[in-house]
Design a protein around this motif. Sequence first.
Motif, PDB file in Angstrom:
ATOM      1  N   ARG A 134      72.814  11.746  80.865  1.00  0.00           N
ATOM      2  CA  ARG A 134      71.713  10.887  80.761  1.00  0.00           C
ATOM      3  C   ARG A 134      70.769  11.689  79.750  1.00  0.00           C
ATOM      4  O   ARG A 134      70.058  11.208  78.994  1.00  0.00           O
ATOM      5  N   LEU A 135      70.490  13.050  80.011  1.00  0.00           N
ATOM      6  CA  LEU A 135      69.732  13.935  79.219  1.00  0.00           C
ATOM      7  C   LEU A 135      70.295  13.883  77.751  1.00  0.00           C
ATOM      8  O   LEU A 135      69.604  14.199  76.881  1.00  0.00           O
ATOM      9  N   ALA A 136      71.662  13.773  77.502  1.00  0.00           N
ATOM     10  CA  ALA A 136      72.234  13.850  76.314  1.00  0.00           C
ATOM     11  C   ALA A 136      72.182  12.419  75.690  1.00  0.00           C
ATOM     12  O   ALA A 136      72.485  12.430  74.518  1.00  0.00           O
ATOM     13  N   GLY A 137      71.582  11.353  76.154  1.00  0.00           N
ATOM     14  CA  GLY A 137      71.458  10.259  75.480  1.00  0.00           C
ATOM     15  C   GLY A 137      72.367   9.225  75.743  1.00  0.00           C
ATOM     16  O   GLY A 137      72.277   8.328  75.026  1.00  0.00           O
ATOM     17  N   VAL A 138      73.251   9.379  76.921  1.00  0.00           N
ATOM     18  CA  VAL A 138      74.222   8.572  77.182  1.00  0.00           C
ATOM     19  C   VAL A 138      73.663   7.307  77.954  1.00  0.00           C
ATOM     20  O   VAL A 138      72.773   7.775  78.919  1.00  0.00           O
ATOM     21  N   ASN A 192      73.549   3.575  82.640  1.00  0.00           N
ATOM     22  CA  ASN A 192      73.878   2.201  83.464  1.00  0.00           C
ATOM     23  C   ASN A 192      74.797   1.233  82.742  1.00  0.00           C
ATOM     24  O   ASN A 192      75.687   0.652  83.227  1.00  0.00           O
ATOM     25  N   GLY A 193      74.609   1.305  81.178  1.00  0.00           N
ATOM     26  CA  GLY A 193      75.554   0.590  80.291  1.00  0.00           C
ATOM     27  C   GLY A 193      77.239   0.806  80.737  1.00  0.00           C
ATOM     28  O   GLY A 193      77.743   0.094  80.675  1.00  0.00           O
ATOM     29  N   THR A 194      77.350   2.226  80.750  1.00  0.00           N
ATOM     30  CA  THR A 194      78.503   2.537  80.789  1.00  0.00           C
ATOM     31  C   THR A 194      79.220   2.284  82.334  1.00  0.00           C
ATOM     32  O   THR A 194      80.176   1.862  82.260  1.00  0.00           O
ATOM     33  N   LYS A 195      78.601   2.317  83.139  1.00  0.00           N
ATOM     34  CA  LYS A 195      78.848   1.760  84.414  1.00  0.00           C
ATOM     35  C   LYS A 195      79.254   0.346  84.490  1.00  0.00           C
ATOM     36  O   LYS A 195      80.186  -0.221  85.078  1.00  0.00           O
ATOM     37  N   MET A 196      78.177  -0.286  83.611  1.00  0.00           N
ATOM     38  CA  MET A 196      78.469  -2.049  83.612  1.00  0.00           C
ATOM     39  C   MET A 196      79.779  -2.158  83.024  1.00  0.00           C
ATOM     40  O   MET A 196      80.642  -2.946  83.389  1.00  0.00           O
ATOM     41  N   ASN A 256      79.162  14.360  85.018  1.00  0.00           N
ATOM     42  CA  ASN A 256      77.848  14.846  85.365  1.00  0.00           C
ATOM     43  C   ASN A 256      76.925  13.746  84.702  1.00  0.00           C
ATOM     44  O   ASN A 256      76.600  13.746  83.565  1.00  0.00           O
ATOM     45  N   GLU A 257      76.511  13.068  85.856  1.00  0.00           N
ATOM     46  CA  GLU A 257      75.853  11.863  85.419  1.00  0.00           C
ATOM     47  C   GLU A 257      74.568  12.436  84.785  1.00  0.00           C
ATOM     48  O   GLU A 257      73.786  11.636  83.821  1.00  0.00           O
ATOM     49  N   GLU A 258      73.803  13.224  85.368  1.00  0.00           N
ATOM     50  CA  GLU A 258      72.423  13.604  84.889  1.00  0.00           C
ATOM     51  C   GLU A 258      72.492  14.194  83.642  1.00  0.00           C
ATOM     52  O   GLU A 258      71.558  13.903  82.818  1.00  0.00           O
TER      53      GLU A 258
END
Length: 328
Positions: free
Chosen positions: A215-219, A222-226, A210-212
Amino acid sequence: MTGDERKDLVQKFAALFSLVVLIVAFSLTSDAFFSLGNAMTVSLQTTSIAFLGIGVTVVILTGGIDLSVGSVLALSGTVAGLLVKAGWPVYAGMGVGVLVGTLCGIINGLVVTRLKLAPFIATLGMMMIARGVALQLTGAAPVSQLGEAFGELGNGAFFRMLEKGANGLPHMIFPGIPYPVVLMVLMAIVVAFILRRLSIGRHVYAVGSNEEASRLAGVNVNGTKMFAYATSGFLAGVTGIILMSRLVTAQPNEGVMYELDAIAAAVIGGTSLMGGVGTISGTMIGAFVIGILRNGLNMNGVSSFIQQIIIGCVIIGTVYVDHLRNRR
């Protein structure tokens, strides 16, 4: 155990069962199949699928896809071959080749995260660019006469035992454990450890699930995908130098359709194309399913055209099973 982990475990055992069935079936149809020499041959032939499959698995876990790995391996191996031909030390040239693969992965990641293009389109573009650059650099011709040292990585082995036969020619007692096989096992262990034990690995699974919410959890999404695309590019680069080393020739046309084998290995091993579900051990099983299937069919005299049909059916079947699993 979560529902996703339970589904992944079921798929992995299904792949392992398929692997055992293939080994038993081909052992009954060919006397030479179940031998130490053939086991080493299959392992060596499977390394390319496994290396690429590991990288592609990391990308798929984030909900992406990487179609460029076949072309990137060709570019990486070609660059390494050209540098060695120009007088660079072998391992320096190979190191630059791996860096080129990693750079291609980073570019894929930037296009996906910064330009917001779909991974399918981004990596399809890189597939064409990398292949075109490899062909342009070499004039579409193989780079040969690279010397014995260039072939050591791809053709060397630990514990290889030879003796001089009665005719004066060397006789193989034990083929040894090929360097690429040892490197494959080490790489699988390292990436599996990263995914399971380090925070970046947990972020990979979270982004794919769950990408969104991630993101809301502070992950750092973009860095993870990189990280995922850079890993895939790095492993494509490693595959490229190993393949070219085995051939002792840099081939710009090498690696065509390898990305499909890599994706198939991941899916057969339980990686969901929807992201968030999958393991490196499952991908390794999937890679050996494909490798043993090819080897067994070859030993039974099945033509390469029929092999393509069979493996194509396997890919469709496994993706359909993945679709059913996600729908449930």
